[in-house]
Scaffold this active site. Sequence first.
Site, mmCIF file in Angstrom:
data_model
loop_
_atom_site.group_PDB
_atom_site.id
_atom_site.type_symbol
_atom_site.label_atom_id
_atom_site.label_comp_id
_atom_site.label_asym_id
_atom_site.label_seq_id
_atom_site.Cartn_x
_atom_site.Cartn_y
_atom_site.Cartn_z
ATOM 1 C CD GLU A 110 -2.536 1.735 0.188
ATOM 2 O OE1 GLU A 110 -3.346 0.961 -0.336
ATOM 3 O OE2 GLU A 110 -2.321 2.892 -0.270
ATOM 4 N N GLY A 166 -7.431 1.371 3.431
ATOM 5 C CA GLY A 166 -8.851 1.680 3.243
ATOM 6 C C GLY A 166 -9.098 2.416 1.940
ATOM 7 N N GLY A 167 -8.039 2.970 1.343
ATOM 8 C CA GLY A 167 -8.154 3.585 0.020
ATOM 9 C C GLY A 167 -9.122 4.752 -0.040
ATOM 10 C CB THR A 168 -11.047 6.056 -2.937
ATOM 11 O OG1 THR A 168 -9.920 5.943 -3.795
ATOM 12 C CG2 THR A 168 -11.831 7.297 -3.295
ATOM 13 C CB CYS A 169 -14.380 3.600 0.187
ATOM 14 S SG CYS A 169 -15.935 3.500 1.076
ATOM 15 C CG HIS A 211 -49.020 2.371 8.266
ATOM 16 N ND1 HIS A 211 -49.037 3.281 7.234
ATOM 17 C CD2 HIS A 211 -49.546 3.004 9.345
ATOM 18 C CE1 HIS A 211 -49.578 4.423 7.675
ATOM 19 N NE2 HIS A 211 -49.879 4.275 8.961
HETATM 20 C C1 FAD Z 1 -16.034 11.717 -3.106
HETATM 21 C C2 FAD Z 1 -16.355 10.269 -3.342
HETATM 22 C C3 FAD Z 1 -17.469 9.722 -2.736
HETATM 23 C C4 FAD Z 1 -17.778 8.379 -2.939
HETATM 24 N N1 FAD Z 1 -18.896 7.880 -2.355
HETATM 25 C C5 FAD Z 1 -19.225 6.576 -2.542
HETATM 26 C C6 FAD Z 1 -20.358 6.018 -1.929
HETATM 27 O O1 FAD Z 1 -21.081 6.686 -1.201
HETATM 28 N N2 FAD Z 1 -20.631 4.724 -2.135
HETATM 29 C C7 FAD Z 1 -19.846 3.930 -2.934
HETATM 30 O O2 FAD Z 1 -20.127 2.760 -3.102
HETATM 31 N N3 FAD Z 1 -18.748 4.440 -3.541
HETATM 32 C C8 FAD Z 1 -18.421 5.737 -3.360
HETATM 33 N N4 FAD Z 1 -17.294 6.248 -3.945
HETATM 34 C C9 FAD Z 1 -16.473 5.355 -4.788
HETATM 35 C C10 FAD Z 1 -15.590 4.460 -3.902
HETATM 36 O O3 FAD Z 1 -14.822 5.251 -3.039
HETATM 37 C C11 FAD Z 1 -14.696 3.617 -4.790
HETATM 38 O O4 FAD Z 1 -15.491 2.954 -5.744
HETATM 39 C C12 FAD Z 1 -13.958 2.574 -3.984
HETATM 40 O O5 FAD Z 1 -13.141 3.174 -3.016
HETATM 41 C C13 FAD Z 1 -13.105 1.724 -4.920
HETATM 42 O O6 FAD Z 1 -12.363 0.829 -4.166
HETATM 43 P P1 FAD Z 1 -11.055 0.176 -4.761
HETATM 44 O O7 FAD Z 1 -10.701 -0.886 -3.783
HETATM 45 O O8 FAD Z 1 -11.228 -0.209 -6.153
HETATM 46 O O9 FAD Z 1 -9.950 1.350 -4.780
HETATM 47 P P2 FAD Z 1 -9.457 2.376 -3.695
HETATM 48 O O10 FAD Z 1 -10.383 2.437 -2.564
HETATM 49 O O11 FAD Z 1 -9.158 3.618 -4.420
HETATM 50 O O12 FAD Z 1 -8.105 1.744 -3.158
HETATM 51 C C14 FAD Z 1 -6.964 1.612 -3.946
HETATM 52 C C15 FAD Z 1 -5.735 1.581 -3.061
HETATM 53 O O13 FAD Z 1 -4.597 1.248 -3.857
HETATM 54 C C16 FAD Z 1 -3.505 2.057 -3.467
HETATM 55 N N5 FAD Z 1 -2.579 2.128 -4.600
HETATM 56 C C17 FAD Z 1 -2.818 2.658 -5.807
HETATM 57 N N6 FAD Z 1 -1.754 2.473 -6.621
HETATM 58 C C18 FAD Z 1 -0.842 1.806 -5.910
HETATM 59 C C19 FAD Z 1 0.469 1.341 -6.196
HETATM 60 N N7 FAD Z 1 0.995 1.471 -7.415
HETATM 61 N N8 FAD Z 1 1.142 0.718 -5.213
HETATM 62 C C20 FAD Z 1 0.605 0.545 -3.979
HETATM 63 N N9 FAD Z 1 -0.622 0.967 -3.651
HETATM 64 C C21 FAD Z 1 -1.346 1.586 -4.617
HETATM 65 C C22 FAD Z 1 -4.149 3.382 -3.111
HETATM 66 O O14 FAD Z 1 -3.310 4.143 -2.259
HETATM 67 C C23 FAD Z 1 -5.418 2.933 -2.422
HETATM 68 O O15 FAD Z 1 -5.246 2.777 -1.048
HETATM 69 C C24 FAD Z 1 -16.950 7.572 -3.746
HETATM 70 C C25 FAD Z 1 -15.806 8.110 -4.340
HETATM 71 C C26 FAD Z 1 -15.504 9.449 -4.138
HETATM 72 C C27 FAD Z 1 -14.274 10.003 -4.775
#
Ligand code: FAD
Length: 459
Positions: free
Chosen positions: A34, A39-42, A441
Amino acid sequence: MTQKFDAIVIGAGQAGPSITGRLTEAGKTVAMIERNLFGGTCVNTGCKPTKTMVASAYAMHQARRAAEYGFAYAGPITADMKRIKARKDQVTLDSRLGIEGWVNGMEGCTVFRGHARFVSPHKVSVDDETLSADQIFINVGGRANVPPMPGIDQITYLTNSTIMDVDFLPAHLIVVGGSYIGLEFAQMYRRFGANVTVVEKGSRLISREDEDISHSIKAILEDEGIDFRLDAECISFSPRESGVCVHVDCSSGDRSVIGSHVLLAIGRRPNTDDLGLDKAGVAVDARGYITVGDDLRTSQPHIYALGDCNGKGAFTHTAYNDFEIVAANLFDGDNRRVSDRKTAYALYIDPPLGRAGMTEAEARKSGRNVLVGTRSMTQVGRAVERGETKGFMKIVADADSKEILGAAILGASGDEVVHGILDVMYAKAPYTAMQRMVPIHPTVSELLPTLIAEMKSIR
Ligand SMILES: Cc1cc2nc3c(=O)[nH]c(=O)nc-3n(C[C@H](O)[C@H](O)[C@H](O)COP(=O)(O)OP(=O)(O)OC[C@H]3O[C@@H](n4cnc5c(N)ncnc54)[C@H](O)[C@@H]3O)c2cc1C
């Protein structure tokens, strides 16, 4: 020296930690890489922080309506942005630490902190270490798309990530992008007390939805004082002493909006451009999404791509479902497939939009004999009692097969209510099955059988 593992997992987003868990439970050694936050984006810049802030904005909105509900509230209702941010930070931190602690505690898992890059089909580098494995799982997600729009390099702008650090109230936030992410931030900041203008290049908001949904959402947000500049064909930027000028028309110089801050919410792009995929022989499409089959294998059968980076979904639940599909096939002898999945998502404005399956426009286009039922939230008792009557419900079905094709619930608890319909769709039951249910209801869901009963042919 190359360190050898049974599996490498790149990215600790919504699928990476879970697949690492299944692999280690099966006795495999796993390298989890990582580069940023667990936890990434979410967890860190997406779902969790935005919904936490949406809750603050909702509380403020309801407090402003005190008189309607029959109570007095002394003094103006103003946002304490530092406390709103602190609440959001705590919620995300708890979640992040939970995931990080879980992964760190997995027996057989070694965590590497750094940017992963393929050096060959079986080898990945992290800083100056090289790792190899028989199986590799890519879960790298995506990031805000920042296209080279004219003047973008001359201004300071916010994205969904950098806005997480904002602990003050922008005087006038210009949101570029009138889709899911942009609208959530627009309403939230308006309720915090900022002036908000949404600039959208299309002729209507969230153009993926039906026109009636787009129009209704625009009216709801306009009612709260959000300004819209639609049909903004030629968006460009220039700095101003007071902030930023967003030019919204190419035909004349004065069609512009001046604000204190700009949030770019114009789509996402996959984090695949610096992953060395060419060295691994992993194919991507024209937009950089990793090409996968129905079982999420890439063009290299030992490499899987899960979550947003494969372009098959853009949500936390689709990323997690990708984990379930891969795990079911690898460990459970269960032939789960991406194509088993039905479209479902929500737009978390207030009232929320819960969506399942096809839009009405998609259903019509499919050439089926389509039935459509709609009901205003003003005709839903629970919504009336709650004083939340904005929006409407819509259901779309196939008159011949009796299959429910899709639904849009724009209204109080719409994000929850839509699951009643989604359940029937997954059960592959006819819509007539829903008419026999005896709902509780007073709920919003209790009107679903009525909605179905009132469906009409649109031919
Ligand atoms: C503002 C916003 C609001 C959202 N609201 C919702 C919602 O309410 N409900 C919903 O279902 N979805 C929502 N989403 C979308 C949701 O966040 C994403 O669909 C979800 O996080 C995708 O998960 P993922 O595991 O594919 O990637 P991510 O959660 O993005 O995780 C990817 C991980 O990989 C890591 N990484 C990337 N490249 C490398 C590399 N080369 N080497 C090592 N690590 C790396 C990153 O640092 C990150 O931690 C929202 C998105 C945004 C931007």
